[in-house]
Design an enzyme around this catalytic site. Structure first.
Site, PDB file in Angstrom:
ATOM      1  N   LYS C  76      31.261 -38.489 -45.988  1.00  0.00           N
ATOM      2  CA  LYS C  76      31.637 -39.214 -47.202  1.00  0.00           C
ATOM      3  C   LYS C  76      32.184 -38.218 -48.210  1.00  0.00           C
ATOM      4  O   LYS C  76      31.660 -37.102 -48.336  1.00  0.00           O
ATOM      5  CB  LYS C  76      30.404 -39.934 -47.769  1.00  0.00           C
ATOM      6  CG  LYS C  76      30.712 -40.869 -48.943  1.00  0.00           C
ATOM      7  CD  LYS C  76      29.456 -41.648 -49.373  1.00  0.00           C
ATOM      8  CE  LYS C  76      29.744 -42.603 -50.527  1.00  0.00           C
ATOM      9  NZ  LYS C  76      28.546 -43.363 -50.939  1.00  0.00           N
ATOM     10  N   SER C 151      29.122 -48.422 -51.444  1.00  0.00           N
ATOM     11  CA  SER C 151      30.237 -47.527 -51.674  1.00  0.00           C
ATOM     12  C   SER C 151      30.653 -46.711 -50.454  1.00  0.00           C
ATOM     13  O   SER C 151      31.759 -46.180 -50.428  1.00  0.00           O
ATOM     14  CB  SER C 151      29.891 -46.570 -52.812  1.00  0.00           C
ATOM     15  OG  SER C 151      28.849 -45.686 -52.425  1.00  0.00           O
ATOM     16  N   SER C 175      24.369 -48.453 -50.910  1.00  0.00           N
ATOM     17  CA  SER C 175      25.690 -47.963 -50.495  1.00  0.00           C
ATOM     18  C   SER C 175      25.795 -47.498 -49.056  1.00  0.00           C
ATOM     19  O   SER C 175      26.897 -47.269 -48.558  1.00  0.00           O
ATOM     20  CB  SER C 175      26.148 -46.834 -51.420  1.00  0.00           C
ATOM     21  OG  SER C 175      26.642 -47.372 -52.626  1.00  0.00           O
TER      22      SER C 175
END
Lengths: 95, 476, 485
Positions: C76, C151, C175
């Protein structure tokens, strides 16, 4: 309670985010919807409840007082918007 | 109208740790810009603070030294504001639960002693520095100082004059350097004073509106700034004006305070507990271990100096102005067993010479043992006060030990009465006019004759003896 | 790759049937083919990836391979990665090449796992649809008209589309779990403090926790073994003995007490999701589990509490983005103050600014007690509810999200509607408890449905055991979207 447009401008100022009147107005509406949601927690009686700041009940670990860092300013400043003589440059600061 | 001044001080003391409070960067002063600013200090994304044990220990030491309450659990908060020398946009500080609360400090103003209470002392990180020299109209930011540990020490508003404020600041300076938590270097910013000053009509109980004078880095500036500020506030009020709460800077060149030029916005620091740091626990074993490292403190030493060496409270306060000075005095006093005389010499001749040469006590060319030996020679009658000063000069110049200087320079006080009688004979013979004048009633002539004898003895004659013998001879 | 579980890939590498370089190239090719349509990656750097893969091959050749050496992984874009662009999905960091590695990155590097690139995400991890990214929305591989969740939407989408065998994510209010649910993969948010936050761009420090995302629970177990561990650079990192999370994977579930919070099956839950979750409960019962109804009464307040605490911490954490030392600086300004205000107005997107403003407001003078302190107190009540619940059950089960993936743009105009997506995931963050999402079916539109498990502190091994046993009995996790090529 709801936020006025002045409240929105005040907090935008605190947060150093430029905002014009039209944006402040739009933001005011959105924030008030959110604060309506937040307001539901006001009804809860929390007398004698201790606030929870951390997920774990542990105390701060301490580091020995020794110098472990070396000079890396060249690497750090390679990504800086403006530097000169090892200094970060910003628009003139007035005291 | 009679006015009363009210002063409270906030002192930022840089703690003498090797590394920063939340990172492993060096705190050494004077490095090239940003070479001692790590990823944590410049607040790169993702970095996190880890607390320096040394900084906490120094705060504990301070708390113990002033008899304060140590909060067994204390908490770091974030104080938010934007400024280019504050990389995270917040300063890690302590608001609701500081490490130290309460405590007191004894101050001495002239012969008067006062106790000033402390509100609190909390740990926080220092900011970087803005360099205002012109970089094409821009300001340069050096973050070497960012993250240096500070202990912010806040007094109650209990001081009533600039003299008291200075005495408090000095006493605090003495204490923090005494216990070794701060190097005390005011030029380098290790000990910075903010003064909150207000005035009120004498007898009024509520405080007047205060103005805060920021960043005073010498005791003289502290005194001057407060004096100016007090005068200004009184004049303003007497002219029918009002005092607005404000932050002001002191201009040492103009000897006046002025409002900061930056737009004075209502601050809203949005304090909240720093989620990156957990509560700090001080356990009893740790506190006791720190207590064990505390040596005799200035206040205790002052009391002991008074009882053991018979010096006055004022002298005791001066002599404990620093650990080094106190140690010097005590070594000298023990060497000669003459506390009062040692105090007089340390505070008199020695201090004057050091001041003149711009040296501090640790750099004194005359050691405490040497001064003790000198005083011993005064006490046993070998030296008069005047001769002793000459020997002191010899010691200062590095001419050897006390007795060797006395010997080499022939400074021994004359103990042989035969030798004195010979000198008196010669002086009387050489100054018939003075003898005549004295006998005709002019007392002044006597002093001239004493002077001649002293001069002829090269100062070695004992003045009391000269007086006595000369009188005897003239009255015959 | 016919069989792409991490253990299978590791076995192939160990047997020298394939090299790390070949494996990396396979995924890079797939990324090149699919990413334009999915937009799961912000940065792909084939040369770096292949160099890291070559190093992994060398490590193996030297006899120093660990269990996952040579298996590539996508990170990420919230993890600072030395020499890689680390944007956090924001214009503010669009040009930020991190000069250091996050602790998590260091661990994967030490394990010899090459990075396939940096995955797209909601800006500063603020969002539940991946539409707030400065680098454009991520599309759900199951249907590119739909969002992947957020997210960690890029991470979920790249795993779902098999552009990477595994990915790292972070979870502040759901997330990891919510995009895992919406993309049909498995994701785990560990107990707060198990994975170091050092080098992870902070959103809400007291809630943020990194975790693994992969097709199966077994994959996540292997990744968790790599990610967890004490880090002296994070004060909130816990000093615990290192666990082997695979130890209980094969245990039977007989006697397992599954808690079903009545609040998680109440109004607001989509019927198809409810049906899939209930079917999963039946599956677990067949495996020997018993169920017990529990109550998490205060979790109803999780969203208001979260939308006070997370923005408060975020508004402070994001103050460092001021255009002085790195990142974006507005091109034109009249003075220092104007530089700050323009930089932050232009560098942050709308959702981030909204949350900064909420945070500034709840912390500002006169509002702190009513908002921030009250929220912290209710946070305690929410955590206490879990404590009570775990007296009667071993693991809590419910839906991950109230519905399946929604259409791009469908909720982006209504923040509150968007926030409600995290209704079931936020409570675990507030309590600091481990939570995971695993696939348990599809809705009538063919979109995946996620099942959530919440365990007691440090019960990851137990949760992974439950998830693994469920996945041995079902094949939802093994399904991948088709026709992407």
């Amino acid at each position: 309670m709801s936020l006025s447009q002045d409240d929105v401008k005040r907090i935008a100022r605190l947060a150093r985010i430029e905002i014009d009147d039209a944006q402040a107005q739009a933001t005011q509406g959105q924030l008030n919807t959110i604060f309506d949601l937040i307001a539901t927690m006001q009804a809860v009686n929390t007398d004698n409840v201790s606030p929870m700041a951390h997920a774990q009940e542990v105390y701060q670990r301490l580091r020995d007082d020794v110098v472990t860092e070396t000079d890396r300013h060249a690497a750090f400043q390679a990504v800086a918007p403006a530097v000169e003589n090892g200094l970060y440059l910003v628009p003139k600061v007035i005291e | 109208m009679k006015w009363e001044t009210v002063i409270g001080l906030e002192v930022h003391t840089q703690l003498a740790t090797r590394s920063k409070i939340f990172s492993g960067s060096s705190t050494a002063f004077g490095a090239a810009p940003n070479t001692q600013a790590s990823a944590v200090d410049i607040a790169l994304p993702g970095v996190l603070p880890v607390l320096n044990r040394g900084a906490v220990e120094y705060a504990i030491k301070f708390g113990l030294a002033i008899g304060a309450t140590l909060n067994r659990v204390n908490v770091f908060d974030r104080k938010s504001y934007f400024y280019p020398d504050l990389p995270k946009g917040y300063q890690i500080s302590q608001l609701a639960k500081p490490i130290v609360e309460g405590g007191a400090l004894k101050i001495q103003v002239g012969e008067t002693e006062r106790i000033i209470h402390l509100t609190r002392a909390h740990l926080e990180e220092d900011a970087g520095k803005s360099l205002h020299e012109d970089f094409h109209g821009m300001t340069g930011i050096d973050l070497n100082r960012a993250g240096t540990p500070l202990l912010e020490i806040v007094s109650e508003p209990e001081m009533r004059s600039s003299a008291e404020a200075v005495a408090y600041a000095r006493a605090l300076h003495t204490l923090v350097t005494w216990i070794g938590i701060c190097d005390g270097n005011m030029q380098e910013g290790s000990f910075r004073v903010d003064a909150n000053v207000s005035v009120r009509p004498a007898g009024q109980t509520e405080f007047g509106t205060r103005r805060e004078i920021k960043n005073l880095n010498s005791f003289r500036f502290l005194q001057q700034a407060i004096d100016y500020e007090v005068r200004w506030q009184i004049e303003t009020l007497e002219d029918g004006g009002r005092i607005e709460q404000a932050t002001v800077l002191f201009d040492p060149d103009k000897v006046e305070t002025r409002m900061m030029r930056s737009k004075e916005e209502a601050h809203d620091y949005r304090y909240f507990p720093d989620p990156d740091l957990l509560p700090i626990k001080l356990d009893e074993d740790w506190i006791e271990a720190v207590r064990a490292t505390l040596t005799e403190l200035p206040v205790a030493m002052q009391a002991r100096f008074q009882s053991e060496y018979g010096v006055s409270a004022y002298d005791a306060a001066v002599l404990t102005g620093s650990r080094a000075l106190a140690d010097y005095f005590e070594t000298a006093a023990k060497a000669c067993d003459q506390g009062k005389l040692a105090a007089n010499w340390v505070m008199g001749e020695l201090s004057a010479a050091l001041n003149k040469a711009e040296l501090d006590i640790a750099q004194s060319p005359v050691s405490a043992a040497q001064l003790g030996a000198l005083i011993t020679r005064i006490q046993d009658g070998t030296l008069s006060g005047k001769l002793a000063k000459q020997v002191f000069e010899g010691l200062w110049e590095g001419a050897g030990e006390v007795d060797a200087i006395i010997e080499a320079r022939g400074l021994k006080q004359m103990s042989d009465s035969g030798e004195l009688e010979k000198i008196i004979d010669a002086v009387l013979a050489a100054n018939p006019k003075s003898v005549e004048e004295f006998r005709s009633g002019k007392d002044k002539a006597f002093n001239a004759l004493v002077g001649q004898v002293m001069k002829a003895s090269k100062g070695r004659a004992n003045p009391a003896q000269v007086n006595e013998r000369l009188k005897a001879r003239l009255h015959n | 790759m016919s069989e792409s579980s991490l253990s299978a890939l590791a076995a192939q590498l160990a047997a020298k049937q394939i090299s790390s370089r070949e494996l990396a190239q396979h995924y890079l090719d797939r990324i090149a083919a699919l990413n334009p349509a999915i937009n799961a990656f912000i940065t792909v750097d084939a040369d770096r990836t292949l160099a890291e893969a070559a190093a992994a091959d060398a490590l193996r050749a030297a006899g120093n391979a660990g269990p996952l050496t040579g298996v590539p992984i996508a990170h990420k874009d919230i993890f600072c990665t030395d020499g890689w662009l680390t944007t956090c999905g924001s214009k503010m960091l669009h040009n930020f090449v991190a000069p250091y590695d996050a602790h998590v990155i260091q661990r994967f590097k030490a394990a010899g796992m090459p990075s396939l690139g940096k995955t797209n995400m909601d800006e500063f991890a603020m969002g539940s649809s991946n539409e707030t990214s400065y680098f454009g929305a991520v599309k759900n591989p199951w249907n590119t008209a739909y969002v992947p969740g957020g997210s960690s939407g890029g991470a979920a989408a790249c795993v779902a589309a098999r552009m990477a065998p595994a990915a790292t994510g972070t979870d502040t209010g759901g997330s990891i779990r919510q995009p895992a649910a919406l993309c049909g993969i498995t994701g785990l948010k560990p107990t707060y403090g198990l994975v170091s936050r050092f080098g992870m761009v902070a959103f809400a420090s007291s809630l943020d926790q990194a975790g693994p995302m992969a097709p199966s629970a077994e994959d996540c177990t292997l990744l968790l073994n790599v990610m967890t561990g004490f880090d002296p650079n994070d004060s909130t990192s816990l000093e615990r003995e290192k666990e082997d999370y695979t130890r209980d994977l094969e245990k039977p579930l007989s006697g397992l007490r599954v808690g079903l919070p009545r609040e998680f099956f109440a109004e607001g839950l989509n019927n198809e999701v409810a049906a899939a979750v209930e079917a999963a409960v039946t599956d677990l019962q067949k495996l020997g589990a018993t169920t017990v109804e529990i109550s998490l009464a205060n979790s109803q307040l999780a969203i208001p509490v979260y939308y006070v605490l997370a923005p408060a911490e975020a508004s402070s954490n994001l103050s460092r983005f001021d255009g002085v030392r790195y990142g974006y600086r507005a091109p034109e300004y009249t003075n220092l103050d104007d530089m700050y205000c323009k930089t932050r107005a232009q560098g942050f997107g709308a959702e981030v600014k909204r949350r900064i403003l909420i945070g500034a407001y709840v912390l500002s003078h006169g509002y702190y007690d009513a908002y921030y302190l009250q929220a912290q107190k209710i946070r305690r009540l929410i955590a206490n509810d879990f404590g009570e619940a775990f007296k009667t059950c071993d693991v809590i089960l419910g839906p991950t999200a109230p519905g399946t993936a929604f259409k791009l743009g469908e909720k982006s105009g209504d923040p509150v509607e968007m926030y409600l997506n995290d209704l079931y995931t936020i409570p675990a963050n507030l309590a600091g408890l481990p939570g995971m999402s695993l696939p348990c079916g599809f809705d009538s539109k063919g979109l995946p449905i996620g099942l959530q498990l919440v365990g007691n502190y440090f019960s990851e091994a137990k949760m992974l055991n439950v998830a693994h046993q469920y996945q041995r009995a079902t094949d939802w996790h093994a399904r991948a979207p088709e026709g992407l090529e």
